[in-house]
Design a protein around this motif. Structure first.
Motif, PDB file in Angstrom:
ATOM      1  N   MET A   4     102.458 134.509  47.390  1.00  0.00           N
ATOM      2  CA  MET A   4     102.084 134.215  48.782  1.00  0.00           C
ATOM      3  C   MET A   4     102.285 132.733  49.104  1.00  0.00           C
ATOM      4  O   MET A   4     102.635 132.371  50.227  1.00  0.00           O
ATOM      5  N   ALA A   5     102.076 131.876  48.098  1.00  0.00           N
ATOM      6  CA  ALA A   5     102.289 130.438  48.305  1.00  0.00           C
ATOM      7  C   ALA A   5     103.747 130.166  48.649  1.00  0.00           C
ATOM      8  O   ALA A   5     104.057 129.320  49.511  1.00  0.00           O
ATOM      9  N   ALA A   6     104.652 130.877  47.969  1.00  0.00           N
ATOM     10  CA  ALA A   6     106.083 130.703  48.254  1.00  0.00           C
ATOM     11  C   ALA A   6     106.392 131.080  49.698  1.00  0.00           C
ATOM     12  O   ALA A   6     107.206 130.425  50.371  1.00  0.00           O
ATOM     13  N   ALA A   7     105.749 132.139  50.199  1.00  0.00           N
ATOM     14  CA  ALA A   7     105.965 132.572  51.582  1.00  0.00           C
ATOM     15  C   ALA A   7     105.574 131.461  52.556  1.00  0.00           C
ATOM     16  O   ALA A   7     106.293 131.193  53.530  1.00  0.00           O
ATOM     17  N   LEU A   8     104.458 130.787  52.295  1.00  0.00           N
ATOM     18  CA  LEU A   8     104.006 129.707  53.175  1.00  0.00           C
ATOM     19  C   LEU A   8     104.974 128.529  53.133  1.00  0.00           C
ATOM     20  O   LEU A   8     105.230 127.885  54.162  1.00  0.00           O
ATOM     21  N   TRP A   9     105.522 128.256  51.950  1.00  0.00           N
ATOM     22  CA  TRP A   9     106.521 127.186  51.853  1.00  0.00           C
ATOM     23  C   TRP A   9     107.756 127.513  52.676  1.00  0.00           C
ATOM     24  O   TRP A   9     108.337 126.646  53.332  1.00  0.00           O
ATOM     25  N   TYR A  10     108.166 128.785  52.635  1.00  0.00           N
ATOM     26  CA  TYR A  10     109.329 129.185  53.432  1.00  0.00           C
ATOM     27  C   TYR A  10     109.049 129.060  54.928  1.00  0.00           C
ATOM     28  O   TYR A  10     109.957 128.750  55.709  1.00  0.00           O
ATOM     29  N   LEU A  11     107.816 129.310  55.328  1.00  0.00           N
ATOM     30  CA  LEU A  11     107.444 129.142  56.734  1.00  0.00           C
ATOM     31  C   LEU A  11     107.615 127.681  57.147  1.00  0.00           C
ATOM     32  O   LEU A  11     108.135 127.387  58.238  1.00  0.00           O
ATOM     33  N   VAL A  12     107.201 126.772  56.273  1.00  0.00           N
ATOM     34  CA  VAL A  12     107.358 125.335  56.549  1.00  0.00           C
ATOM     35  C   VAL A  12     108.839 124.969  56.596  1.00  0.00           C
ATOM     36  O   VAL A  12     109.302 124.272  57.517  1.00  0.00           O
ATOM     37  N   VAL A  13     109.595 125.450  55.603  1.00  0.00           N
ATOM     38  CA  VAL A  13     111.033 125.133  55.543  1.00  0.00           C
ATOM     39  C   VAL A  13     111.755 125.662  56.770  1.00  0.00           C
ATOM     40  O   VAL A  13     112.622 124.984  57.335  1.00  0.00           O
ATOM     41  N   SER A  14     111.409 126.864  57.219  1.00  0.00           N
ATOM     42  CA  SER A  14     112.082 127.454  58.382  1.00  0.00           C
ATOM     43  C   SER A  14     111.897 126.601  59.626  1.00  0.00           C
ATOM     44  O   SER A  14     112.761 126.576  60.507  1.00  0.00           O
ATOM     45  N   TYR A  36     112.521 135.176  58.278  1.00  0.00           N
ATOM     46  CA  TYR A  36     112.337 136.592  57.926  1.00  0.00           C
ATOM     47  C   TYR A  36     112.609 136.877  56.454  1.00  0.00           C
ATOM     48  O   TYR A  36     111.891 137.657  55.834  1.00  0.00           O
ATOM     49  N   ASN A  37     113.625 136.263  55.859  1.00  0.00           N
ATOM     50  CA  ASN A  37     113.876 136.493  54.438  1.00  0.00           C
ATOM     51  C   ASN A  37     112.869 135.764  53.559  1.00  0.00           C
ATOM     52  O   ASN A  37     112.538 136.230  52.467  1.00  0.00           O
ATOM     53  N   GLY A  38     112.430 134.598  54.041  1.00  0.00           N
ATOM     54  CA  GLY A  38     111.474 133.820  53.265  1.00  0.00           C
ATOM     55  C   GLY A  38     110.039 134.159  53.590  1.00  0.00           C
ATOM     56  O   GLY A  38     109.362 134.879  52.854  1.00  0.00           O
ATOM     57  N   TRP A  39     109.557 133.694  54.728  1.00  0.00           N
ATOM     58  CA  TRP A  39     108.156 133.847  55.102  1.00  0.00           C
ATOM     59  C   TRP A  39     107.732 135.309  55.209  1.00  0.00           C
ATOM     60  O   TRP A  39     106.785 135.754  54.548  1.00  0.00           O
ATOM     61  N   MET A  40     108.425 136.103  56.027  1.00  0.00           N
ATOM     62  CA  MET A  40     107.962 137.463  56.307  1.00  0.00           C
ATOM     63  C   MET A  40     108.089 138.385  55.092  1.00  0.00           C
ATOM     64  O   MET A  40     107.113 139.038  54.690  1.00  0.00           O
ATOM     65  N   ILE A  41     109.269 138.450  54.508  1.00  0.00           N
ATOM     66  CA  ILE A  41     109.481 139.360  53.369  1.00  0.00           C
ATOM     67  C   ILE A  41     108.615 138.957  52.183  1.00  0.00           C
ATOM     68  O   ILE A  41     107.993 139.806  51.532  1.00  0.00           O
ATOM     69  N   MET A  42     108.549 137.657  51.888  1.00  0.00           N
ATOM     70  CA  MET A  42     107.747 137.206  50.747  1.00  0.00           C
ATOM     71  C   MET A  42     106.253 137.434  50.977  1.00  0.00           C
ATOM     72  O   MET A  42     105.522 137.766  50.037  1.00  0.00           O
TER      73      MET A  42
END
Length: 268
Positions: free
Chosen positions: A1-11, A44-50
């Protein structure tokens, strides 16, 4: 779940870059389009799917079906490297060197490998896996698994130059892919998890009503792309059919909302 939050920031770097791109290079620059694709890809590939996968792992562990440490590490590295590398598929509209096709295709393959690891872990004890969810939830889970598998395969084939050119020339294919992801994989996963945690009442008929609307619109969107590709006219009544399919989705959501706001309402 932490990775998903990082992807949200990166996006978020994509929208932040749009202002600078507009000021310096203008809206016609390829960097404008790249910033938008960067945002969408990691959203979507990072935040949502993860995030959805993180919830699924939580459910698995709560039923003592956790993935072994070795399998989880392989899954984690495959899915994350896959997400990062598959971004290069979003750059293929520029007709870049074939190296980027290779990197994007490698990313798509890594995501498929991660998907197979997860599928194997879940199906190791089929009886226990099936008992985790209600009959309707199991139907939803199988539907999401199929949709996610198809999504990843679509990513993979766009690594081939001919398919990449097709997707970038006829945007209906790209629109269909995004709808497949958002209205299919993401929305149905949310239905599953919200119903599992008791936050959403979902009847089988409402689910199938939504699914039929989704499949009709997807078929018509991809059909329009194929028609444009083959230079053939749309069939008579195409837009009426698209309207009927499209309206089925909000109707299903309205029924879903009604059944959840009215405790004594009769489920449709």
């Amino acid at each position: 779940m932490a990775a998903a939050l990082w992807y949200l920031v990166v996006s978020s770097f994509g929208p932040w870059a749009l202002g600078a791109v507009m000021n310096v290079l203008g809206g016609e620059s390829v960097w404008y389009r790249l910033a938008i694709y960067f945002y969408l890809h990691f959203l979507y590939n990072g935040w949502m799917i993860m995030a959805l996968l993180g919830i699924f792992f939580f459910i698995l562990e709560s039923h003592q079906l956790g993935v072994s440490n070795e399998s989880f590490k392989r899954f984690f590295w495959n899915i994350n490297l896959g997400i990062i590398l598959s971004f290069f598929l979003s750059t293929l509209f520029m007709n870049p060197p074939l190296l980027l096709n290779f990197l994007g295709g490698t990313g798509a393959l890594l995501q498929l490998a991660a998907f197979s690891i997860l599928l194997k872990a879940f199906t190791t004890d089929k009886e226990k896996s099936k008992a985790m969810f209600s009959p309707l939830q199991n139907v939803l889970l199988k539907t999401v698994a199929v949709l996610l598998g198809v999504k990843m395969l679509l990513q993979l084939i766009t690594a081939f130059p001919s398919f990449a050119n097709l997707a970038t020339t006829h945007l209906d294919f790209t629109i269909g892919y995004l709808h497949w992801t958002f209205l299919g994989v993401v929305t149905l996963s949310l239905f599953l998890f919200l119903n599992y945690f008791g936050l959403l009442k979902l009847s089988k008929s409402t689910y199938y009503f939504y699914l039929i609307g989704f499949l009709i619109t997807e078929a018509l969107i991809f059909y329009k792309g194929i028609a444009a590709w083959k230079s053939v006219p749309l069939f008579d009544g195409y837009f009426q059919a698209l309207a009927v399919g499209s309206i089925a989705i909000p109707i299903a959501l309205f029924i879903l909302l009604w059944n959840n706001l009215k405790p004594k309402a009769i489920n449709f």
